[in-house]
Scaffold this motif. Sequence first.
Motif, PDB file in Angstrom:
ATOM      1  N   ARG A  63       1.149  -1.240   0.048  1.00 23.52           N
ATOM      2  CA  ARG A  63       0.289   0.027  -0.035  1.00 23.52           C
ATOM      3  C   ARG A  63       0.931   1.110  -0.033  1.00 23.52           C
ATOM      4  O   ARG A  63       0.566   2.255  -0.685  1.00 23.52           O
ATOM      5  CB  ARG A  63      -1.046  -0.204   0.802  1.00 23.52           C
ATOM      6  CG  ARG A  63      -2.032  -0.605   1.001  1.00 23.52           C
ATOM      7  CD  ARG A  63      -2.969  -0.582   1.873  1.00 23.52           C
ATOM      8  NE  ARG A  63      -4.579  -1.395   1.721  1.00 23.52           N
ATOM      9  CZ  ARG A  63      -4.262  -2.455   2.886  1.00 23.52           C
ATOM     10  NH1 ARG A  63      -3.674  -3.423   4.063  1.00 23.52           N
ATOM     11  NH2 ARG A  63      -5.407  -3.906   2.476  1.00 23.52           N
ATOM     12  N   ASP A  67      -1.423   1.350  -5.478  1.00 23.43           N
ATOM     13  CA  ASP A  67      -2.498   1.041  -5.567  1.00 23.43           C
ATOM     14  C   ASP A  67      -3.301   0.130  -5.536  1.00 23.43           C
ATOM     15  O   ASP A  67      -3.249  -0.702  -6.552  1.00 23.43           O
ATOM     16  CB  ASP A  67      -3.868   2.383  -6.598  1.00 23.43           C
ATOM     17  CG  ASP A  67      -4.864   2.376  -6.210  1.00 23.43           C
ATOM     18  OD1 ASP A  67      -5.439   1.504  -5.631  1.00 23.43           O
ATOM     19  OD2 ASP A  67      -5.575   2.805  -6.596  1.00 23.43           O
ATOM     20  N   TYR A  69      -6.229  -2.188  -5.963  1.00 24.45           N
ATOM     21  CA  TYR A  69      -7.093  -1.952  -6.757  1.00 24.45           C
ATOM     22  C   TYR A  69      -7.311  -1.112  -7.876  1.00 24.45           C
ATOM     23  O   TYR A  69      -7.955  -2.024  -8.648  1.00 24.45           O
ATOM     24  CB  TYR A  69      -8.120  -0.552  -5.765  1.00 24.45           C
ATOM     25  CG  TYR A  69      -8.311  -1.072  -4.398  1.00 24.45           C
ATOM     26  CD1 TYR A  69      -9.450  -2.200  -4.357  1.00 24.45           C
ATOM     27  CD2 TYR A  69      -7.767  -0.425  -3.271  1.00 24.45           C
ATOM     28  CE1 TYR A  69      -9.421  -3.026  -2.883  1.00 24.45           C
ATOM     29  CE2 TYR A  69      -8.630  -0.487  -2.079  1.00 24.45           C
ATOM     30  CZ  TYR A  69      -9.222  -1.790  -1.842  1.00 24.45           C
ATOM     31  OH  TYR A  69      -8.947  -1.967  -0.737  1.00 24.45           O
ATOM     32  N   GLU A  70      -6.199  -0.595  -8.472  1.00 24.81           N
ATOM     33  CA  GLU A  70      -5.417  -0.202  -9.707  1.00 24.81           C
ATOM     34  C   GLU A  70      -5.212  -0.385 -10.357  1.00 24.81           C
ATOM     35  O   GLU A  70      -4.638  -0.905 -11.231  1.00 24.81           O
ATOM     36  CB  GLU A  70      -5.736   1.977  -9.579  1.00 24.81           C
ATOM     37  CG  GLU A  70      -6.681   2.054  -9.450  1.00 24.81           C
ATOM     38  CD  GLU A  70      -8.179   1.832 -10.105  1.00 24.81           C
ATOM     39  OE1 GLU A  70      -7.994   1.948 -10.945  1.00 24.81           O
ATOM     40  OE2 GLU A  70      -9.366   1.890  -9.757  1.00 24.81           O
ATOM     41  N   ASP A  71      -3.540  -1.457  -9.497  1.00 25.24           N
ATOM     42  CA  ASP A  71      -2.156  -1.698 -10.112  1.00 25.24           C
ATOM     43  C   ASP A  71      -2.403  -2.879 -10.283  1.00 25.24           C
ATOM     44  O   ASP A  71      -3.489  -3.739  -9.823  1.00 25.24           O
ATOM     45  CB  ASP A  71      -1.149  -0.806  -9.522  1.00 25.24           C
ATOM     46  CG  ASP A  71      -0.390  -0.125  -9.234  1.00 25.24           C
ATOM     47  OD1 ASP A  71      -1.062   0.713 -10.578  1.00 25.24           O
ATOM     48  OD2 ASP A  71      -0.591   0.813  -7.726  1.00 25.24           O
ATOM     49  N   HIS A  72      -1.945  -3.579 -11.058  1.00 33.32           N
ATOM     50  CA  HIS A  72      -1.572  -5.077 -11.469  1.00 33.32           C
ATOM     51  C   HIS A  72      -0.467  -5.659 -11.135  1.00 33.32           C
ATOM     52  O   HIS A  72       0.154  -5.135 -11.381  1.00 33.32           O
ATOM     53  CB  HIS A  72      -2.384  -5.250 -13.420  1.00 33.32           C
ATOM     54  CG  HIS A  72      -2.266  -6.536 -13.780  1.00 33.32           C
ATOM     55  ND1 HIS A  72      -3.099  -7.113 -13.690  1.00 33.32           N
ATOM     56  CD2 HIS A  72      -0.806  -7.206 -14.305  1.00 33.32           C
ATOM     57  CE1 HIS A  72      -2.844  -8.194 -14.109  1.00 33.32           C
ATOM     58  NE2 HIS A  72      -2.064  -8.422 -14.388  1.00 33.32           N
ATOM     59  N   THR A  90      -7.289  -5.808  -6.509  1.00 34.06           N
ATOM     60  CA  THR A  90      -8.365  -6.692  -6.909  1.00 34.06           C
ATOM     61  C   THR A  90      -6.963  -7.357  -8.346  1.00 34.06           C
ATOM     62  O   THR A  90      -8.118  -8.200  -9.012  1.00 34.06           O
ATOM     63  CB  THR A  90      -8.714  -4.785  -7.221  1.00 34.06           C
ATOM     64  OG1 THR A  90      -9.254  -4.650  -6.869  1.00 34.06           O
ATOM     65  CG2 THR A  90      -9.861  -4.955  -8.544  1.00 34.06           C
ATOM     66  N   ASN A  91      -6.453  -6.624  -9.455  1.00 30.48           N
ATOM     67  CA  ASN A  91      -5.866  -7.248 -10.154  1.00 30.48           C
ATOM     68  C   ASN A  91      -5.041  -7.597 -10.131  1.00 30.48           C
ATOM     69  O   ASN A  91      -4.181  -7.169  -9.834  1.00 30.48           O
ATOM     70  CB  ASN A  91      -6.067  -5.693 -11.920  1.00 30.48           C
ATOM     71  CG  ASN A  91      -6.473  -4.878 -11.339  1.00 30.48           C
ATOM     72  OD1 ASN A  91      -8.336  -5.735 -11.997  1.00 30.48           O
ATOM     73  ND2 ASN A  91      -6.579  -3.707 -11.234  1.00 30.48           N
ATOM     74  N   TYR A  92      -4.728  -8.811 -10.571  1.00 30.42           N
ATOM     75  CA  TYR A  92      -4.114  -9.509 -10.200  1.00 30.42           C
ATOM     76  C   TYR A  92      -3.836 -10.968 -10.983  1.00 30.42           C
ATOM     77  O   TYR A  92      -4.742 -11.404 -11.668  1.00 30.42           O
ATOM     78  CB  TYR A  92      -3.602 -10.205  -9.192  1.00 30.42           C
ATOM     79  CG  TYR A  92      -4.978 -11.354  -8.496  1.00 30.42           C
ATOM     80  CD1 TYR A  92      -5.266 -12.245  -8.562  1.00 30.42           C
ATOM     81  CD2 TYR A  92      -5.628 -10.697  -7.664  1.00 30.42           C
ATOM     82  CE1 TYR A  92      -5.182 -13.635  -8.130  1.00 30.42           C
ATOM     83  CE2 TYR A  92      -6.737 -11.842  -7.223  1.00 30.42           C
ATOM     84  CZ  TYR A  92      -6.028 -13.056  -7.342  1.00 30.42           C
ATOM     85  OH  TYR A  92      -7.224 -14.180  -6.723  1.00 30.42           O
TER      86      TYR A  92
END
Length: 114
Positions: A63, A67, A69-72, A90-92
Amino acid sequence: ISTLFKLNLIYAKKNNPNYIFILSAKYGLLCLKKKIEFYDESLNKMKVVELQNWSYNVLQQLRNKFDLYEDHFVFLAGQSYRKYLIGNITNYEIPFKGLGIGKQLQKLKYLIDE
Protein backbone atom coordinates in the motif's frame (compact mmCIF):
# COMPACT_ATOMS: atom_id res chain seq x y z
CA ILE A 1 18.64 -19.81 -4.19
CA SER A 2 16.59 -22.58 -5.72
CA THR A 3 16.29 -23.37 -9.41
CA LEU A 4 12.60 -22.44 -9.24
CA PHE A 5 13.46 -19.03 -7.77
CA LYS A 6 16.15 -18.40 -10.40
CA LEU A 7 13.86 -19.33 -13.29
CA ASN A 8 10.99 -17.26 -11.88
CA LEU A 9 13.33 -14.28 -11.67
CA ILE A 10 14.55 -14.74 -15.25
CA TYR A 11 10.94 -15.06 -16.41
CA ALA A 12 9.89 -11.97 -14.47
CA LYS A 13 12.72 -9.89 -15.92
CA LYS A 14 11.96 -11.14 -19.44
CA ASN A 15 8.46 -9.66 -19.16
CA ASN A 16 9.86 -6.18 -18.45
CA PRO A 17 7.60 -5.24 -15.52
CA ASN A 18 7.79 -1.85 -13.87
CA TYR A 19 8.86 -3.49 -10.61
CA ILE A 20 9.94 -6.86 -9.29
CA PHE A 21 9.81 -7.69 -5.60
CA ILE A 22 10.62 -10.78 -3.60
CA LEU A 23 8.23 -12.03 -0.94
CA SER A 24 10.44 -12.97 2.00
CA ALA A 25 9.25 -14.99 4.99
CA LYS A 26 11.54 -12.93 7.23
CA TYR A 27 11.44 -9.45 5.67
CA GLY A 28 8.14 -9.30 3.80
CA LEU A 29 8.42 -7.30 0.58
CA LEU A 30 12.01 -7.01 -0.66
CA CYS A 31 13.45 -4.94 -3.48
CA LEU A 32 15.73 -6.96 -5.76
CA LYS A 33 18.72 -4.80 -4.90
CA LYS A 34 18.31 -5.23 -1.14
CA LYS A 35 21.17 -7.25 0.34
CA ILE A 36 20.19 -9.54 3.19
CA GLU A 37 21.89 -12.21 5.21
CA PHE A 38 20.97 -15.86 4.84
CA TYR A 39 18.04 -17.00 6.94
CA ASP A 40 16.15 -20.25 7.33
CA GLU A 41 12.48 -19.30 7.60
CA SER A 42 9.50 -20.31 5.53
CA LEU A 43 5.84 -19.43 5.54
CA ASN A 44 5.16 -23.15 5.26
CA LYS A 45 6.26 -23.54 8.89
CA MET A 46 4.12 -20.67 10.22
CA LYS A 47 0.87 -21.02 12.13
CA VAL A 48 -2.21 -19.46 10.52
CA VAL A 49 -2.15 -16.36 12.74
CA GLU A 50 1.56 -15.80 11.98
CA LEU A 51 0.86 -16.14 8.26
CA GLN A 52 -2.03 -13.68 8.52
CA ASN A 53 0.20 -11.19 10.37
CA TRP A 54 2.94 -11.60 7.77
CA SER A 55 0.39 -11.00 5.00
CA TYR A 56 -0.97 -7.92 6.75
CA ASN A 57 2.55 -6.47 6.96
CA VAL A 58 3.24 -7.21 3.29
CA LEU A 59 -0.04 -5.57 2.32
CA GLN A 60 1.01 -2.47 4.29
CA GLN A 61 4.32 -2.43 2.41
CA LEU A 62 2.48 -2.76 -0.90
CA ARG A 63 0.00 0.00 0.00
CA ASN A 64 2.92 2.35 0.62
CA LYS A 65 4.05 1.86 -2.98
CA PHE A 66 1.02 0.90 -5.04
CA ASP A 67 -2.74 1.13 -5.42
CA LEU A 68 -4.04 -2.34 -4.53
CA TYR A 69 -7.27 -1.68 -6.44
CA GLU A 70 -5.88 -0.16 -9.63
CA ASP A 71 -2.37 -1.54 -10.16
CA HIS A 72 -1.80 -4.95 -11.72
CA PHE A 73 0.21 -7.63 -9.89
CA VAL A 74 1.67 -10.90 -11.15
CA PHE A 75 2.37 -13.51 -8.48
CA LEU A 76 5.05 -16.09 -9.17
CA ALA A 77 5.11 -17.08 -5.50
CA GLY A 78 3.55 -20.22 -4.07
CA GLN A 79 0.13 -20.54 -2.50
CA SER A 80 1.25 -19.94 1.08
CA TYR A 81 2.91 -16.65 0.07
CA ARG A 82 -0.10 -15.27 -1.76
CA LYS A 83 -2.99 -16.89 0.15
CA TYR A 84 -3.95 -13.89 2.30
CA LEU A 85 -2.69 -11.25 -0.14
CA ILE A 86 -4.84 -11.80 -3.21
CA GLY A 87 -8.12 -11.23 -1.40
CA ASN A 88 -6.98 -7.65 -0.87
CA ILE A 89 -5.75 -7.00 -4.42
CA THR A 90 -8.16 -6.41 -7.29
CA ASN A 91 -6.03 -6.90 -10.41
CA TYR A 92 -3.71 -9.86 -10.31
CA GLU A 93 -2.69 -12.96 -12.18
CA ILE A 94 -1.06 -16.21 -11.13
CA PRO A 95 0.49 -17.70 -14.29
CA PHE A 96 1.52 -21.02 -12.75
CA LYS A 97 -1.40 -21.56 -10.39
CA GLY A 98 -2.12 -25.22 -9.71
CA LEU A 99 1.14 -26.50 -11.21
CA GLY A 100 3.50 -28.61 -9.15
CA ILE A 101 7.14 -27.60 -8.98
CA GLY A 102 8.17 -29.95 -11.79
CA LYS A 103 5.52 -28.59 -14.17
CA GLN A 104 6.39 -25.01 -13.17
CA LEU A 105 10.06 -25.62 -13.96
CA GLN A 106 9.14 -27.18 -17.28
CA LYS A 107 6.84 -24.30 -18.26
CA LEU A 108 9.33 -21.64 -17.09
CA LYS A 109 12.12 -23.19 -19.17
CA TYR A 110 9.84 -23.23 -22.21
CA LEU A 111 8.68 -19.61 -21.73
CA ILE A 112 12.21 -18.34 -21.10
CA ASP A 113 13.55 -20.04 -24.23
CA GLU A 114 10.81 -18.85 -26.62
